[in-house]
Design a protein around this motif. Structure first.
Motif, PDB file in Angstrom:
ATOM      1  N   ALA A 183     -72.587   9.348 -80.833  1.00  0.00           N
ATOM      2  CA  ALA A 183     -71.822   8.705 -79.756  1.00  0.00           C
ATOM      3  C   ALA A 183     -70.696   9.618 -79.277  1.00  0.00           C
ATOM      4  CB  ALA A 183     -71.265   7.372 -80.237  1.00  0.00           C
ATOM      5  N   VAL A 184     -70.014  10.269 -80.220  1.00  0.00           N
ATOM      6  CA  VAL A 184     -68.922  11.178 -79.862  1.00  0.00           C
ATOM      7  C   VAL A 184     -69.465  12.335 -79.015  1.00  0.00           C
ATOM      8  CG1 VAL A 184     -67.292  12.877 -80.793  1.00  0.00           C
ATOM      9  CG2 VAL A 184     -67.428  10.588 -81.794  1.00  0.00           C
ATOM     10  N   GLU A 185     -70.620  12.888 -79.399  1.00  0.00           N
ATOM     11  CA  GLU A 185     -71.214  13.981 -78.631  1.00  0.00           C
ATOM     12  C   GLU A 185     -71.566  13.535 -77.214  1.00  0.00           C
ATOM     13  OE1 GLU A 185     -74.550  15.383 -80.936  1.00  0.00           O
ATOM     14  OE2 GLU A 185     -73.395  17.125 -81.609  1.00  0.00           O
ATOM     15  N   THR A 186     -72.114  12.328 -77.091  1.00  0.00           N
ATOM     16  CA  THR A 186     -72.489  11.806 -75.769  1.00  0.00           C
ATOM     17  C   THR A 186     -71.261  11.650 -74.872  1.00  0.00           C
ATOM     18  OG1 THR A 186     -74.394  10.621 -76.684  1.00  0.00           O
ATOM     19  CG2 THR A 186     -73.554   9.862 -74.558  1.00  0.00           C
ATOM     20  N   ILE A 187     -70.195  11.083 -75.415  1.00  0.00           N
ATOM     21  CA  ILE A 187     -68.988  10.846 -74.623  1.00  0.00           C
ATOM     22  C   ILE A 187     -68.310  12.172 -74.282  1.00  0.00           C
ATOM     23  CG2 ILE A 187     -66.694   9.780 -74.673  1.00  0.00           C
ATOM     24  CD1 ILE A 187     -68.000   7.661 -76.610  1.00  0.00           C
ATOM     25  N   THR A 188     -68.267  13.093 -75.234  1.00  0.00           N
ATOM     26  CA  THR A 188     -67.663  14.402 -74.977  1.00  0.00           C
ATOM     27  C   THR A 188     -68.414  15.140 -73.875  1.00  0.00           C
ATOM     28  OG1 THR A 188     -66.947  14.549 -77.286  1.00  0.00           O
ATOM     29  CG2 THR A 188     -66.961  16.590 -76.020  1.00  0.00           C
ATOM     30  N   ARG A 189     -69.749  15.086 -73.924  1.00  0.00           N
ATOM     31  CA  ARG A 189     -70.559  15.742 -72.895  1.00  0.00           C
ATOM     32  C   ARG A 189     -70.288  15.130 -71.516  1.00  0.00           C
ATOM     33  NH1 ARG A 189     -75.223  14.270 -74.541  1.00  0.00           N
ATOM     34  NH2 ARG A 189     -75.138  15.710 -76.310  1.00  0.00           N
ATOM     35  N   ALA A 190     -70.127  13.807 -71.478  1.00  0.00           N
ATOM     36  CA  ALA A 190     -69.848  13.143 -70.197  1.00  0.00           C
ATOM     37  C   ALA A 190     -68.497  13.572 -69.651  1.00  0.00           C
ATOM     38  CB  ALA A 190     -69.899  11.630 -70.375  1.00  0.00           C
ATOM     39  N   LEU A 191     -67.508  13.736 -70.525  1.00  0.00           N
ATOM     40  CA  LEU A 191     -66.196  14.197 -70.082  1.00  0.00           C
ATOM     41  C   LEU A 191     -66.275  15.636 -69.582  1.00  0.00           C
ATOM     42  CD1 LEU A 191     -63.993  12.709 -72.951  1.00  0.00           C
ATOM     43  CD2 LEU A 191     -64.095  11.910 -70.586  1.00  0.00           C
ATOM     44  N   ASP A 192     -67.037  16.488 -70.296  1.00  0.00           N
ATOM     45  CA  ASP A 192     -67.220  17.866 -69.844  1.00  0.00           C
ATOM     46  C   ASP A 192     -67.875  17.894 -68.464  1.00  0.00           C
ATOM     47  OD1 ASP A 192     -66.145  18.823 -72.206  1.00  0.00           O
ATOM     48  OD2 ASP A 192     -68.099  19.161 -73.157  1.00  0.00           O
ATOM     49  N   ASP A 193     -68.926  17.083 -68.294  1.00  0.00           N
ATOM     50  CA  ASP A 193     -69.650  17.055 -67.020  1.00  0.00           C
ATOM     51  C   ASP A 193     -68.778  16.524 -65.888  1.00  0.00           C
ATOM     52  OD1 ASP A 193     -71.849  18.010 -68.353  1.00  0.00           O
ATOM     53  OD2 ASP A 193     -72.865  16.068 -68.502  1.00  0.00           O
ATOM     54  N   ALA A 194     -67.789  15.687 -66.249  1.00  0.00           N
ATOM     55  CA  ALA A 194     -66.887  15.143 -65.228  1.00  0.00           C
ATOM     56  C   ALA A 194     -65.844  16.169 -64.795  1.00  0.00           C
ATOM     57  CB  ALA A 194     -66.187  13.892 -65.757  1.00  0.00           C
ATOM     58  N   GLY A 195     -65.809  17.308 -65.482  1.00  0.00           N
ATOM     59  CA  GLY A 195     -64.903  18.381 -65.059  1.00  0.00           C
ATOM     60  C   GLY A 195     -63.490  18.261 -65.574  1.00  0.00           C
ATOM     61  N   VAL A 196     -63.281  17.465 -66.617  1.00  0.00           N
ATOM     62  CA  VAL A 196     -61.939  17.342 -67.189  1.00  0.00           C
ATOM     63  C   VAL A 196     -61.916  18.082 -68.512  1.00  0.00           C
ATOM     64  CG1 VAL A 196     -61.248  15.235 -66.019  1.00  0.00           C
ATOM     65  CG2 VAL A 196     -62.573  15.057 -68.100  1.00  0.00           C
ATOM     66  N   GLY A 197     -61.110  19.123 -68.603  1.00  0.00           N
ATOM     67  CA  GLY A 197     -61.122  19.990 -69.767  1.00  0.00           C
ATOM     68  C   GLY A 197     -60.091  19.631 -70.810  1.00  0.00           C
ATOM     69  N   ALA A 198     -59.852  20.574 -71.726  1.00  0.00           N
ATOM     70  CA  ALA A 198     -58.884  20.378 -72.803  1.00  0.00           C
ATOM     71  C   ALA A 198     -57.512  20.076 -72.215  1.00  0.00           C
ATOM     72  CB  ALA A 198     -58.825  21.627 -73.677  1.00  0.00           C
ATOM     73  N   GLY A 199     -56.821  19.119 -72.830  1.00  0.00           N
ATOM     74  CA  GLY A 199     -55.501  18.723 -72.355  1.00  0.00           C
ATOM     75  C   GLY A 199     -55.531  17.647 -71.288  1.00  0.00           C
ATOM     76  N   ALA A 200     -56.708  17.360 -70.752  1.00  0.00           N
ATOM     77  CA  ALA A 200     -56.805  16.355 -69.683  1.00  0.00           C
ATOM     78  C   ALA A 200     -56.463  14.968 -70.206  1.00  0.00           C
ATOM     79  CB  ALA A 200     -58.210  16.354 -69.096  1.00  0.00           C
ATOM     80  N   ARG A 201     -55.892  14.158 -69.352  1.00  0.00           N
ATOM     81  CA  ARG A 201     -55.522  12.788 -69.680  1.00  0.00           C
ATOM     82  C   ARG A 201     -56.698  11.876 -69.353  1.00  0.00           C
ATOM     83  NH1 ARG A 201     -52.164  11.241 -66.116  1.00  0.00           N
ATOM     84  NH2 ARG A 201     -50.953   9.711 -67.314  1.00  0.00           N
ATOM     85  N   VAL A 202     -57.198  11.174 -70.370  1.00  0.00           N
ATOM     86  CA  VAL A 202     -58.384  10.326 -70.231  1.00  0.00           C
ATOM     87  C   VAL A 202     -57.992   8.872 -70.458  1.00  0.00           C
ATOM     88  CG1 VAL A 202     -60.695   9.814 -71.111  1.00  0.00           C
ATOM     89  CG2 VAL A 202     -59.877  12.193 -71.033  1.00  0.00           C
ATOM     90  N   GLY A 203     -58.175   8.040 -69.452  1.00  0.00           N
ATOM     91  CA  GLY A 203     -57.859   6.630 -69.589  1.00  0.00           C
ATOM     92  C   GLY A 203     -58.953   5.899 -70.340  1.00  0.00           C
ATOM     93  N   LEU A 204     -58.581   5.160 -71.371  1.00  0.00           N
ATOM     94  CA  LEU A 204     -59.529   4.338 -72.123  1.00  0.00           C
ATOM     95  C   LEU A 204     -59.121   2.878 -71.994  1.00  0.00           C
ATOM     96  CD1 LEU A 204     -59.991   6.297 -75.513  1.00  0.00           C
ATOM     97  CD2 LEU A 204     -61.337   6.473 -73.406  1.00  0.00           C
TER      98      LEU A 204
END
Length: 499
Positions: free
Chosen positions: A36-57
């Motif tokens: 699940a972590v890999e899937t979500i991380t890949r989706a964030l990468d594909d969305a173009g938000v890199g390290a340090g980006a602020r992600v709303g949960l």
């Protein structure tokens, strides 16, 4: 090892078959969580938000949301908590204020805010299997980042409108070390279980989940607290310690829970709001389980003072009602309004110096609490320097509730005060003064006002009672007297509709 490195270690090395999160009688293993972590991380990468980006949960108490939390932290991004308890309009406004490049949440929570999210960001829909799909949108160029910030938590504040508190990696790591939430060097995982029943979107629930992960413990996750499921979890997992807010303590007692069902517990920690000493004592006398109160704040990433088991054994009879003593990495003092330190036993503003604060251990931070410290170093909370109402651990700002009530055409002015409540500590109650010439059935008006509040506010902000009056009680300076308002509500409760 900091929390980010610890999570990466667990994802990399925890046995795939090892259980990690129990939810509704189903165990997630580390292998399932890892996928699940890999899937979500890949989706964030594909969305173009890199390290340090602020992600709303939009953070709910569900296993896939723990996976999202782990994914964001382990990938060196920043978690920005968004409350699923908020009505759509307030949640959308919160997202807009936060200027988030990406928001992750369940379909039911994204439905009402997707248009707001996609103005400058992307909405990622998270299902119960942690599969992710893009609803719409794309991140803005040059999206805001927050290097070194682990979590931004929305707090109701103390003297004004809600604000975001940025908790740095250092603060979170200091808090985990101070509270002993670290893994033993000789083992990666523990067979001990943490029961997590408070909302992860608030600091108490967030800290409990992250603390368990940090220490390698399993998590028995509950969508929300209820007595029977909680007691059943204690019976099944037999933890030595658990956490309950004061309302939870009272609910367990009021349900007549047999002591045998809680026989594994030696201590219960209680935070979020002051625990009445008679309640803590009643729980201790009934079950033989010591109630260890803690004192902290979102700004400190957890507790900075509290009781330990040995302190309770030695001091409870003399110090019942105290919030305990400063923990090892923190110092406390009491000051006058001008900052002058007061003498032992004097009541004043509580100030804290701790490595868990944003400014570090070199500076004192003033809290919104009035307190005293006795000759034995015990902290006694005497009230608040602001007018926030703490309802079962949730802060309610009277001004927010009044503004909603005053939006009704028949209401000239509204005032909100704290009515003491045996189980929740306090609940908001409201008085409304009618516009001149407003003529309507008062019971019908109360019903309309309650419905309005339920639509515009979070559940814990809705007044427990609303009374309609020709004139609000006032002081000689024409300000509304909240003391007299509470007495007015008390006199009318039997005849006034409430929540």
């Amino acid at each position: 090892m900091g929390i980010r490195d610890r999570l990466r270690e667990l994802i990399r090395e925890a046995p795939a078959e090892a259980p990690v999160v129990e939810f509704e009688d189903d165990w997630w293993t580390w292998g399932r969580l890892h996928r699940a972590v890999e899937t979500i991380t890949r989706a964030l990468d594909d969305a173009g938000v890199g390290a340090g980006a602020r992600v709303g949960l939009v953070l709910e108490n569900r296993p896939e949301h723990i996976a999202a939390l782990v994914a964001v932290l382990a990938s060196d991004r920043t978690v920005v908590t968004l409350s699923p308890l908020q009505p759509d309009a307030r949640l959308a406004a919160d997202v807009e204020r936060a200027s988030l490049p990406v928001v992750v949440g369940a379909a039911t929570k994204l439905a009402g805010i997707v248009d707001t999210v996609t103005v400058g960001g992307v909405a990622l829909e998270l299902d119960q299997d942690a599969d992710v799909s893009v609803r719409a949108g794309s991140p803005s160029a040059g999206a805001d980042t927050a290097p070194g910030v682990a979590i931004e938590m929305l707090t109701s504040g103390t003297t004004g409108p809600p604000k975001r508190v940025r908790l740095s990696d250092r603060q979170l790591d200091e808090s985990l070390v101070s509270s002993g939430q670290v893994a033993r060097e000789d083992r990666l995982l523990s067979r001990a279980v943490t029961i997590a029943a408070t909302p992860m979107v608030h600091i108490g629930g967030m800290w409990r989940v992250i603390g368990a992960l940090s220490a390698g413990r399993r998590i028995a996750l509950m969508a929300k607290f209820a007595v029977e499921p909680w007691v059943t979890a204690v019976e099944r997992h037999r933890p030595k310690a658990a956490g309950l807010v004061p309302a939870g303590l009272r609910a367990v007692l009021d349900a007549g829970t047999p002591p045998a069902r809680l026989s594994s517990l030696k201590a219960v920690t209680s935070g979020t709001t002051a625990c009445p000493p008679d309640l803590a004592d009643r729980f201790w006398r009934t079950y033989g389980i010591r109630v260890l109160m803690t004192y902290g704040a979102t700004e400190f990433a957890g507790a900075v003072a509290g009781w330990t088991y040995s302190m309770h054994e030695q001091w409870w009879e003399k110090k019942a009602g105290s919030a305990g003593r400063a923990f090892g990495n923190s110092a406390l003092r009491i000051t006058a309004p001008d900052g002058t330190e007061l003498a032992t036993g004097d009541v004043g503003h509580l100030e804290v110096r701790t490595g868990q604060s944003a400014v570090g251990s070199a500076e004192w931070v003033r809290t919104s609490d009035l307190a005293r410290i006795d000759a034995d170093g015990f902290l006694w909370i005497e009230g608040r320097a602001d007018d926030a109402i703490v309802r079962g651990g949730f802060k309610v700002q009277p001004a927010v509730v009044s503004a909603v009530l005053e939006s009704h055409a028949a209401v000239r002015e509204a005032a909100v005060a704290a009515l003491p409540h045996e189980r929740l500590g306090a609940v908001p109650v409201a008085g409304v003064e009618l516009e001149p010439g407003a003529e309507m059935d008062r019971d019908a008006l109360v019903a309309e006002l309650v419905a309005l509040c339920r639509h515009e506010l979070t559940p814990y902000e809705v007044p427990a009672h609303v009374v309609v009056t020709d004139g609000l009680p006032r002081t000689p300076s024409s300000k509304v007297s909240r003391v007299d308002l509470v007495e007015l509500v008390r006199s009318r409760i039997g005849a006034t509709a409430g929540v």
